[in-house]
Design a protein around this motif. Structure first.
Motif, PDB file in Angstrom:
ATOM      1  N   CYS A 245       0.969  -1.165   0.067  1.00  0.00           N
ATOM      2  CA  CYS A 245       0.073   0.023   0.026  1.00  0.00           C
ATOM      3  C   CYS A 245       0.818   1.176   0.024  1.00  0.00           C
ATOM      4  CB  CYS A 245      -0.978  -0.225   1.291  1.00  0.00           C
ATOM      5  SG  CYS A 245      -1.784   1.458   1.358  1.00  0.00           S
ATOM      6  N   MET A 246       0.290   2.088  -0.829  1.00  0.00           N
ATOM      7  CA  MET A 246       1.321   3.236  -1.074  1.00  0.00           C
ATOM      8  C   MET A 246       1.203   4.386  -0.315  1.00  0.00           C
ATOM      9  SD  MET A 246       0.434   4.808  -4.799  1.00  0.00           S
ATOM     10  CE  MET A 246      -0.346   6.234  -4.684  1.00  0.00           C
ATOM     11  N   HIS A 247      -0.016   4.403   0.738  1.00  0.00           N
ATOM     12  CA  HIS A 247      -0.950   5.519   1.391  1.00  0.00           C
ATOM     13  C   HIS A 247       0.215   6.034   2.696  1.00  0.00           C
ATOM     14  CE1 HIS A 247      -4.430   5.940  -0.746  1.00  0.00           C
ATOM     15  NE2 HIS A 247      -4.698   4.819  -0.908  1.00  0.00           N
ATOM     16  N   GLY A 248       1.011   6.847   2.465  1.00  0.00           N
ATOM     17  CA  GLY A 248       1.868   7.323   3.539  1.00  0.00           C
ATOM     18  C   GLY A 248       1.100   8.243   4.330  1.00  0.00           C
TER      19      GLY A 248
ATOM     20  N   SER B 258       2.395   1.468  11.366  1.00  0.00           N
ATOM     21  CA  SER B 258       1.968   0.134  11.793  1.00  0.00           C
ATOM     22  C   SER B 258       1.585  -0.724  10.983  1.00  0.00           C
ATOM     23  CB  SER B 258       1.468   0.330  13.250  1.00  0.00           C
ATOM     24  OG  SER B 258      -0.002   0.512  12.789  1.00  0.00           O
ATOM     25  N   CYS B 259       1.389  -0.447   9.986  1.00  0.00           N
ATOM     26  CA  CYS B 259       0.844  -1.302   8.526  1.00  0.00           C
ATOM     27  C   CYS B 259       1.988  -1.825   7.746  1.00  0.00           C
ATOM     28  CB  CYS B 259      -0.060  -0.571   7.589  1.00  0.00           C
ATOM     29  SG  CYS B 259      -0.881  -1.419   6.520  1.00  0.00           S
ATOM     30  N   LEU B 260       1.986  -3.337   7.851  1.00  0.00           N
ATOM     31  CA  LEU B 260       2.944  -4.102   7.235  1.00  0.00           C
ATOM     32  C   LEU B 260       2.862  -3.793   5.618  1.00  0.00           C
ATOM     33  CD1 LEU B 260       2.836  -7.553   9.014  1.00  0.00           C
ATOM     34  CD2 LEU B 260       4.458  -5.722   8.929  1.00  0.00           C
TER      35      LEU B 260
ATOM     36  N   HIS C 109       2.274  -0.895   4.198  1.00  0.00           N
ATOM     37  CA  HIS C 109       2.964   0.278   3.881  1.00  0.00           C
ATOM     38  C   HIS C 109       4.563   0.077   4.318  1.00  0.00           C
ATOM     39  CE1 HIS C 109       3.604   4.541   3.061  1.00  0.00           C
ATOM     40  NE2 HIS C 109       4.250   4.535   4.034  1.00  0.00           N
ATOM     41  N   ILE C 110       4.676  -0.719   5.236  1.00  0.00           N
ATOM     42  CA  ILE C 110       6.394  -0.814   5.572  1.00  0.00           C
ATOM     43  C   ILE C 110       6.932  -1.635   4.293  1.00  0.00           C
ATOM     44  CG2 ILE C 110       7.838  -1.940   7.343  1.00  0.00           C
ATOM     45  CD1 ILE C 110       5.625  -1.319   9.319  1.00  0.00           C
ATOM     46  N   ALA C 111       6.310  -2.468   3.964  1.00  0.00           N
ATOM     47  CA  ALA C 111       6.478  -3.424   2.791  1.00  0.00           C
ATOM     48  C   ALA C 111       6.881  -2.318   1.596  1.00  0.00           C
ATOM     49  CB  ALA C 111       5.630  -4.436   2.373  1.00  0.00           C
ATOM     50  N   PHE C 112       5.927  -1.569   1.356  1.00  0.00           N
ATOM     51  CA  PHE C 112       6.036  -0.779   0.173  1.00  0.00           C
ATOM     52  C   PHE C 112       7.301   0.262   0.355  1.00  0.00           C
ATOM     53  CE2 PHE C 112       5.443   3.792  -1.294  1.00  0.00           C
ATOM     54  CZ  PHE C 112       5.250   3.329  -2.748  1.00  0.00           C
ATOM     55  N   GLU C 113       7.596   0.725   1.562  1.00  0.00           N
ATOM     56  CA  GLU C 113       8.856   1.479   1.843  1.00  0.00           C
ATOM     57  C   GLU C 113      10.024   0.633   1.347  1.00  0.00           C
ATOM     58  OE1 GLU C 113       9.065   4.690   1.806  1.00  0.00           O
ATOM     59  OE2 GLU C 113       6.670   5.148   1.794  1.00  0.00           O
ATOM     60  N   THR C 114      10.137  -0.544   1.799  1.00  0.00           N
ATOM     61  CA  THR C 114      11.287  -1.369   1.837  1.00  0.00           C
ATOM     62  C   THR C 114      11.387  -1.950   0.446  1.00  0.00           C
ATOM     63  OG1 THR C 114      10.618  -2.241   4.174  1.00  0.00           O
ATOM     64  CG2 THR C 114      12.013  -3.708   2.707  1.00  0.00           C
ATOM     65  N   LEU C 115      10.417  -2.433  -0.181  1.00  0.00           N
ATOM     66  CA  LEU C 115      10.444  -2.901  -1.541  1.00  0.00           C
ATOM     67  C   LEU C 115      10.714  -1.999  -2.744  1.00  0.00           C
ATOM     68  CD1 LEU C 115       7.907  -5.819  -1.399  1.00  0.00           C
ATOM     69  CD2 LEU C 115      10.225  -5.990  -1.199  1.00  0.00           C
ATOM     70  N   ARG C 116      10.350  -0.665  -2.410  1.00  0.00           N
ATOM     71  CA  ARG C 116      10.496   0.379  -3.456  1.00  0.00           C
ATOM     72  C   ARG C 116      11.868   0.683  -3.844  1.00  0.00           C
ATOM     73  NH1 ARG C 116       8.146   5.901  -1.274  1.00  0.00           N
ATOM     74  NH2 ARG C 116       8.649   6.838  -3.197  1.00  0.00           N
ATOM     75  N   GLN C 117      12.779   0.262  -2.905  1.00  0.00           N
ATOM     76  CA  GLN C 117      13.998   0.698  -2.838  1.00  0.00           C
ATOM     77  C   GLN C 117      14.879  -0.023  -3.735  1.00  0.00           C
ATOM     78  OE1 GLN C 117      15.735   1.807   0.940  1.00  0.00           O
ATOM     79  NE2 GLN C 117      13.854   2.844   1.265  1.00  0.00           N
ATOM     80  N   THR C 118      14.369  -1.662  -3.777  1.00  0.00           N
ATOM     81  CA  THR C 118      15.108  -2.864  -4.465  1.00  0.00           C
ATOM     82  C   THR C 118      14.283  -3.202  -5.510  1.00  0.00           C
ATOM     83  OG1 THR C 118      14.261  -4.369  -2.818  1.00  0.00           O
ATOM     84  CG2 THR C 118      16.206  -3.302  -2.314  1.00  0.00           C
ATOM     85  N   GLU C 119      12.913  -3.226  -5.683  1.00  0.00           N
ATOM     86  CA  GLU C 119      12.392  -3.857  -6.908  1.00  0.00           C
ATOM     87  C   GLU C 119      11.769  -2.890  -7.916  1.00  0.00           C
ATOM     88  OE1 GLU C 119      12.097  -7.150  -6.761  1.00  0.00           O
ATOM     89  OE2 GLU C 119      13.264  -6.963  -4.802  1.00  0.00           O
ATOM     90  N   THR C 120      11.902  -3.349  -8.962  1.00  0.00           N
ATOM     91  CA  THR C 120      11.359  -2.241 -10.161  1.00  0.00           C
ATOM     92  C   THR C 120       9.784  -2.617 -10.394  1.00  0.00           C
ATOM     93  OG1 THR C 120      13.382  -3.105 -11.406  1.00  0.00           O
ATOM     94  CG2 THR C 120      11.679  -2.441 -12.642  1.00  0.00           C
TER      95      THR C 120
ATOM     96  N   TYR D  81      -7.181  -4.253   4.258  1.00  0.00           N
ATOM     97  CA  TYR D  81      -5.759  -4.871   3.833  1.00  0.00           C
ATOM     98  C   TYR D  81      -4.705  -4.342   5.078  1.00  0.00           C
ATOM     99  CZ  TYR D  81      -7.968  -5.058  -0.872  1.00  0.00           C
ATOM    100  OH  TYR D  81      -8.745  -5.442  -1.662  1.00  0.00           O
ATOM    101  N   TYR D  82      -5.173  -3.739   5.976  1.00  0.00           N
ATOM    102  CA  TYR D  82      -4.266  -3.430   7.159  1.00  0.00           C
ATOM    103  C   TYR D  82      -3.840  -4.722   7.636  1.00  0.00           C
ATOM    104  CZ  TYR D  82      -2.994  -1.616  11.664  1.00  0.00           C
ATOM    105  OH  TYR D  82      -2.071  -1.548  12.484  1.00  0.00           O
ATOM    106  N   ARG D  83      -2.654  -4.705   8.018  1.00  0.00           N
ATOM    107  CA  ARG D  83      -2.025  -5.756   8.825  1.00  0.00           C
ATOM    108  C   ARG D  83      -1.102  -5.183   9.752  1.00  0.00           C
ATOM    109  NH1 ARG D  83      -2.784 -10.816   7.609  1.00  0.00           N
ATOM    110  NH2 ARG D  83      -0.824 -11.622   8.632  1.00  0.00           N
ATOM    111  N   GLU D  84      -1.192  -5.436  10.891  1.00  0.00           N
ATOM    112  CA  GLU D  84      -0.519  -4.825  12.117  1.00  0.00           C
ATOM    113  C   GLU D  84       0.856  -5.205  12.144  1.00  0.00           C
ATOM    114  OE1 GLU D  84      -0.958  -3.707  16.787  1.00  0.00           O
ATOM    115  OE2 GLU D  84      -2.393  -5.056  15.992  1.00  0.00           O
ATOM    116  N   ASP D  85       1.829  -4.500  12.773  1.00  0.00           N
ATOM    117  CA  ASP D  85       3.135  -4.901  12.498  1.00  0.00           C
ATOM    118  C   ASP D  85       3.670  -5.530  13.870  1.00  0.00           C
ATOM    119  OD1 ASP D  85       3.176  -2.594  14.103  1.00  0.00           O
ATOM    120  OD2 ASP D  85       5.077  -1.924  13.205  1.00  0.00           O
TER     121      ASP D  85
END
Length: 144
Positions: free
Chosen positions: A16-19, A26-28, A30-41, A59-63
């Motif tokens: 999810c890209m909603h920053g 605390s949403c996994l 969005h955390i995944a978005f921030e992590t993967l956007r730096q390494t994935e195309t 779609y909310y998944r607590e961290d």
């Protein structure tokens, strides 16, 4: 108990890209978005129109971290043969033969729900002794 955060995150995780969401920190997704956007195309983006930006977001998944177990190789040694046969049959009925042995060897972490099922199968087999899994680890609950 070791804590593993991003071990099980794959590049195919729905993000999810909603920053600007109040739950983004605390949403996994969005955390995944921030992590993967730096390494994935290419990212698997959840349709932004389907997110509600609240706790009711589907779609909310607590961290939060969850305790996963690994393996139960010592169980057989601590049971009578008939108890073990009953226990193994119950578990194979749920996990299949290969799934049972993968869990027994500790190939991957066993989530809490499956841990409860396995401990319940022990009781159904007549085991009254307290038994623990081979090891435990804390991980983020990305999928379960």
């Amino acid at each position: 108990m070791p804590k593993q955060d991003h071990i099980s995150l794959t590049p195919f995780y729905d993000v999810c890209m909603h920053g600007d969401c109040p739950l983004a920190a605390s949403c996994l997704r969005h955390i995944a978005f921030e992590t993967l956007r730096q390494t994935e195309t290419i990212l698997r983006l959840i349709n932004p129109d389907k997110c509600t930006k609240s706790k009711t977001c589907p779609y909310y998944r607590e961290d939060k971290t969850v305790v996963y177990a690994r393996g139960f190789t010592q169980f057989q040694q601590r049971m009578f043969p008939q108890q073990y046969q009953t226990f193994m049959s119950i578990c194979m009925g749920r996990f299949s033969r290969s799934g049972y042995f993968e869990r027994r060897r500790g190939v991957y972490g066993i989530p809490p729900e499956e841990q409860q099922f396995i401990l319940s199968a022990l009781r159904q087999a007549g085991v009254t002794e307290e038994m623990n899994f081979d090891s435990y680890e804390e991980r983020l609950n990305w999928y379960d």
